[in-house]
Design a protein around this motif. Structure first.
Motif, PDB file in Angstrom:
ATOM      1  N   SER A  18       0.828  -1.208   0.000  1.00 21.42           N
ATOM      2  CA  SER A  18       0.000   0.000   0.000  1.00 21.42           C
ATOM      3  C   SER A  18       0.862   1.257   0.000  1.00 21.42           C
ATOM      4  CB  SER A  18      -0.956  -0.001   1.197  1.00 21.42           C
ATOM      5  OG  SER A  18      -0.264   0.208   2.428  1.00 21.42           O
ATOM      6  N   ARG A  19       2.007   1.213   0.651  1.00 21.99           N
ATOM      7  CA  ARG A  19       2.883   2.389   0.671  1.00 21.99           C
ATOM      8  C   ARG A  19       3.471   2.651  -0.714  1.00 21.99           C
ATOM      9  NH1 ARG A  19       4.044   0.003   5.765  1.00 21.99           N
ATOM     10  NH2 ARG A  19       5.875  -1.105   4.975  1.00 21.99           N
ATOM     11  N   VAL A  20       3.747   1.567  -1.451  1.00 24.83           N
ATOM     12  CA  VAL A  20       4.285   1.724  -2.805  1.00 24.83           C
ATOM     13  C   VAL A  20       3.217   2.275  -3.747  1.00 24.83           C
ATOM     14  CG1 VAL A  20       5.365   0.534  -4.759  1.00 24.83           C
ATOM     15  CG2 VAL A  20       5.908  -0.157  -2.402  1.00 24.83           C
ATOM     16  N   ALA A  24       2.746   5.736  -6.112  1.00 26.75           N
ATOM     17  CA  ALA A  24       2.855   5.496  -7.563  1.00 26.75           C
ATOM     18  C   ALA A  24       2.264   6.664  -8.346  1.00 26.75           C
ATOM     19  CB  ALA A  24       2.139   4.208  -7.930  1.00 26.75           C
ATOM     20  N   SER A  25       2.859   6.907  -9.503  1.00 28.81           N
ATOM     21  CA  SER A  25       2.354   7.972 -10.362  1.00 28.81           C
ATOM     22  C   SER A  25       1.077   7.536 -11.065  1.00 28.81           C
ATOM     23  CB  SER A  25       3.407   8.338 -11.411  1.00 28.81           C
ATOM     24  OG  SER A  25       3.562   7.263 -12.343  1.00 28.81           O
ATOM     25  N   THR A  26       0.335   8.508 -11.538  1.00 33.30           N
ATOM     26  CA  THR A  26      -0.864   8.197 -12.320  1.00 33.30           C
ATOM     27  C   THR A  26      -0.500   7.362 -13.542  1.00 33.30           C
ATOM     28  OG1 THR A  26      -1.911  10.268 -11.621  1.00 33.30           O
ATOM     29  CG2 THR A  26      -2.821   9.201 -13.577  1.00 33.30           C
ATOM     30  N   GLY A  27       0.622   7.683 -14.172  1.00 35.97           N
ATOM     31  CA  GLY A  27       1.058   6.938 -15.348  1.00 35.97           C
ATOM     32  C   GLY A  27       1.320   5.476 -15.047  1.00 35.97           C
ATOM     33  N   ASP A  28       1.984   5.216 -13.920  1.00 35.24           N
ATOM     34  CA  ASP A  28       2.269   3.828 -13.556  1.00 35.24           C
ATOM     35  C   ASP A  28       0.982   3.057 -13.284  1.00 35.24           C
ATOM     36  OD1 ASP A  28       4.991   4.075 -13.825  1.00 35.24           O
ATOM     37  OD2 ASP A  28       5.367   4.460 -11.698  1.00 35.24           O
ATOM     38  N   LYS A  29       0.052   3.689 -12.586  1.00 42.19           N
ATOM     39  CA  LYS A  29      -1.214   3.016 -12.280  1.00 42.19           C
ATOM     40  C   LYS A  29      -1.989   2.729 -13.569  1.00 42.19           C
ATOM     41  CE  LYS A  29      -2.351   6.110  -9.116  1.00 42.19           C
ATOM     42  NZ  LYS A  29      -3.052   6.825  -8.010  1.00 42.19           N
ATOM     43  N   LEU A  91     -10.071   7.673 -16.264  1.00 41.51           N
ATOM     44  CA  LEU A  91     -10.658   8.558 -15.253  1.00 41.51           C
ATOM     45  C   LEU A  91      -9.585   9.429 -14.609  1.00 41.51           C
ATOM     46  CD1 LEU A  91     -13.054   6.064 -13.401  1.00 41.51           C
ATOM     47  CD2 LEU A  91     -13.722   7.906 -14.953  1.00 41.51           C
ATOM     48  N   PRO A  92      -9.969  10.633 -14.143  1.00 38.39           N
ATOM     49  CA  PRO A  92      -9.008  11.470 -13.417  1.00 38.39           C
ATOM     50  C   PRO A  92      -8.548  10.780 -12.137  1.00 38.39           C
ATOM     51  CG  PRO A  92     -10.978  12.728 -14.045  1.00 38.39           C
ATOM     52  CD  PRO A  92     -11.275  11.288 -14.312  1.00 38.39           C
ATOM     53  N   ASP A  93      -7.285  10.951 -11.810  1.00 37.17           N
ATOM     54  CA  ASP A  93      -6.723  10.376 -10.590  1.00 37.17           C
ATOM     55  C   ASP A  93      -7.016  11.322  -9.430  1.00 37.17           C
ATOM     56  OD1 ASP A  93      -5.185   9.329  -8.557  1.00 37.17           O
ATOM     57  OD2 ASP A  93      -3.403   9.021  -9.788  1.00 37.17           O
ATOM     58  N   PRO A  94      -7.738  10.851  -8.404  1.00 32.69           N
ATOM     59  CA  PRO A  94      -8.066  11.763  -7.304  1.00 32.69           C
ATOM     60  C   PRO A  94      -6.905  12.011  -6.350  1.00 32.69           C
ATOM     61  CG  PRO A  94      -8.916   9.569  -6.824  1.00 32.69           C
ATOM     62  CD  PRO A  94      -8.330   9.511  -8.214  1.00 32.69           C
ATOM     63  N   CYS A  95      -5.905  11.136  -6.359  1.00 31.70           N
ATOM     64  CA  CYS A  95      -4.844  11.192  -5.351  1.00 31.70           C
ATOM     65  C   CYS A  95      -3.943  12.425  -5.541  1.00 31.70           C
ATOM     66  CB  CYS A  95      -3.984   9.934  -5.413  1.00 31.70           C
ATOM     67  SG  CYS A  95      -4.919   8.438  -5.030  1.00 31.70           S
ATOM     68  N   CYS A 138      -9.607   0.194  -6.840  1.00 32.94           N
ATOM     69  CA  CYS A 138      -8.675   0.322  -5.717  1.00 32.94           C
ATOM     70  C   CYS A 138      -7.300   0.768  -6.205  1.00 32.94           C
ATOM     71  CB  CYS A 138      -8.572  -0.995  -4.951  1.00 32.94           C
ATOM     72  SG  CYS A 138     -10.060  -1.401  -3.999  1.00 32.94           S
ATOM     73  N   LEU A 139      -6.841   0.172  -7.298  1.00 28.12           N
ATOM     74  CA  LEU A 139      -5.535   0.534  -7.831  1.00 28.12           C
ATOM     75  C   LEU A 139      -5.497   1.992  -8.268  1.00 28.12           C
ATOM     76  CD1 LEU A 139      -2.697  -0.073  -8.878  1.00 28.12           C
ATOM     77  CD2 LEU A 139      -3.736  -1.019 -10.958  1.00 28.12           C
ATOM     78  N   LYS A 140      -6.503   2.435  -9.022  1.00 29.04           N
ATOM     79  CA  LYS A 140      -6.486   3.811  -9.535  1.00 29.04           C
ATOM     80  C   LYS A 140      -6.545   4.822  -8.391  1.00 29.04           C
ATOM     81  CE  LYS A 140      -6.463   6.969 -12.741  1.00 29.04           C
ATOM     82  NZ  LYS A 140      -7.070   6.965 -14.079  1.00 29.04           N
ATOM     83  N   SER A 141      -7.208   4.459  -7.292  1.00 28.86           N
ATOM     84  CA  SER A 141      -7.303   5.370  -6.152  1.00 28.86           C
ATOM     85  C   SER A 141      -6.129   5.218  -5.190  1.00 28.86           C
ATOM     86  CB  SER A 141      -8.626   5.153  -5.410  1.00 28.86           C
ATOM     87  OG  SER A 141      -8.781   3.806  -5.014  1.00 28.86           O
ATOM     88  N   GLY A 142      -5.107   4.444  -5.591  1.00 26.64           N
ATOM     89  CA  GLY A 142      -3.876   4.359  -4.818  1.00 26.64           C
ATOM     90  C   GLY A 142      -3.913   3.426  -3.637  1.00 26.64           C
TER      91      GLY A 142
END
Length: 417
Positions: A18-20, A24-29, A91-95, A138-142
């Protein structure tokens, strides 16, 4: 397998991952999501073969046709999973979003940053496509996620898990950020919902029995709704043409869904005008009507019992009550609603505003079908479920609902005087 030790290991790996993922960047996700889509596309034969094992086992166990339908992975459903991954990637990344940033008299700037929740445990039944829906959101929201699907979909979920691992590794992210529980032992669920040191929130998706058990036994916060007892109220100042269309759609568009209308409330002054037409349409569609005494004086219906007002039918059955006015309708909703979705049909602006303000449900509508209570229809892109709780997420839970906010303070050597 020692289930307690196994789940503790899964939890430890999820917490570390979860810390990684949070960093993570939006691009990586997005790369992980799109690589998973490619892996699913390449593994169609394996997915269908694994699902065939589950379908055969389900038929041998005597699962009913509705459960088998939810369990089946057809080529079209695989297409839908692939498209869903691509949509979530878009979708836009909220993080990391910072809002409400303002200067304080001291000179510091104070704002709020949107951040992941951490580790999300998701417990669900039957439908293997939920594995992809849940993992992608879950992944996209970090967030890292632990997925525990139903035993009836074991082989299908493990085949999907292999594609998820490929997607994560292709983007350079830890495969342990998305873990699918490998044991069918029900004790795994009991462990997952009592591991607050590893799991930050639980999302149960399934029947009322499952959700009640999770809610009662969990030591981790739960995002859930138990029932979808949704109401439509036809006001005496309604456009009856709109009222008929909405009341028919809210009940008959689909029966076995949580946002279908289960109780229709009708103002006494228009009941004799609108109920006969509705009764004819419902009759043609095979809907059984259960009504109060006033309703049965106007149309043919079975006598409604107290239990009917409390019931989520998920079937072609509808309860109808004639009420004196909007206040009486809101009183009924306050007593019997599950706080999911309610709608008023009226052309009176003041009454519409009053209904919106005073009805305490996660979605409240004016002149619209309750069937719109859905993450996709609300523009969330996708949803992980619907929450009828008041704290944290409420209503359809999309990417933003899988995050929280923390205060951020910006200074330049500021000290408090």
């Amino acid at each position: 397998m020692n289930v307690k030790e196994y789940m503790a290991s899964v939890g430890q790996q999820a917490r570390a991952a979860s810390r990684v993922i949070a960093a993570a960047s939006t691009g990586d996700k997005n790369r992980a999501l799109l690589a998973t889509a490619e892996a699913l596309d390449s593994a169609r034969a394996e997915l269908l073969a694994a699902n065939a094992k589950d379908m055969q086992a389900g038929a041998e166990r005597g699962l009913d046709s509705a459960l088998l339908d939810r369990l089946e992975l057809s080529p079209a459903r695989i297409d839908a999973m692939i498209e869903g991954l691509r949509q979530v990637a878009a979708l836009p990344d909220p993080c990391g979003e910072i809002t409400d940033l303002s200067f304080r008299p001291s000179g510091i700037q104070v704002g709020k940053m949107r951040v992941p929740l951490g580790v999300i445990g998701i417990i669900y039944e039957s439908r293997p496509n939920v594995t992809i829906d849940a993992a992608s959101l879950c992944l996209k929201s970090g967030n890292a996620t632990i997925l525990r699907g139903g035993s009836e979909a074991y082989h299908s979920n493990q085949a999907i898990a292999a594609c998820l691992r490929k997607g994560m590794l292709a983007a350079g992210l830890p495969a342990t950020a998305v873990q699918i529980v490998e044991t069918t032992d029900r004790a795994a669920v009991g462990e997952m919902i009592t591991m607050p040191e590893y799991v930050d929130v639980i999302v149960p998706r399934g029947g009322k029995g499952l959700i009640e058990r999770i809610s009662n036994d969990a030591r981790v916060p739960v995002i859930k709704h138990l029932d979808g007892i949704c109401h439509v109220y036809i006001d005496d100042r309604a456009d009856l043409r709109k009222a008929v269309a909405i009341a028919v759609n809210a009940k008959t568009h689909r029966y076995g869904v949580c946002n279908a209308m289960e109780t229709l409330l009708v103002h006494a002054d228009v009941a004799a005008k609108v109920l006969p037409e509705l009764a004819q349409i419902y009759g043609e569609k095979g809907v059984e009507l259960r009504g109060c005494e006033q309703t049965r004086a106007i149309i043919e219906a079975v006598a409604a019992t107290e239990e009917d007002w409390h019931t989520e039918y998920l079937a072609p059955i509808l309860s109808i009550r004639v009420v004196a006015d909007m206040a009486a309708a809101m009183d009924h909703i306050d007593r019997y609603s599950s706080r999911h979705t309610e709608s008023i049909i009226t052309e009176d602006y003041t009454r519409a505003r009053q209904f919106l303000a005073q009805v305490d449900s996660s979605s409240v509508m004016v002149n619209a079908s309750t069937r719109f209570a859905d993450g996709f229809e609300y523009g969330l892109g996708a949803e992980i479920g619907i929450s009828t709780d008041k704290i944290h997420a409420r209503g359809p839970v999309g990417l933003e609902g899988l995050t929280s906010q923390k205060y951020v303070v910006l200074g330049d050597g500021h000290i408090r005087q």
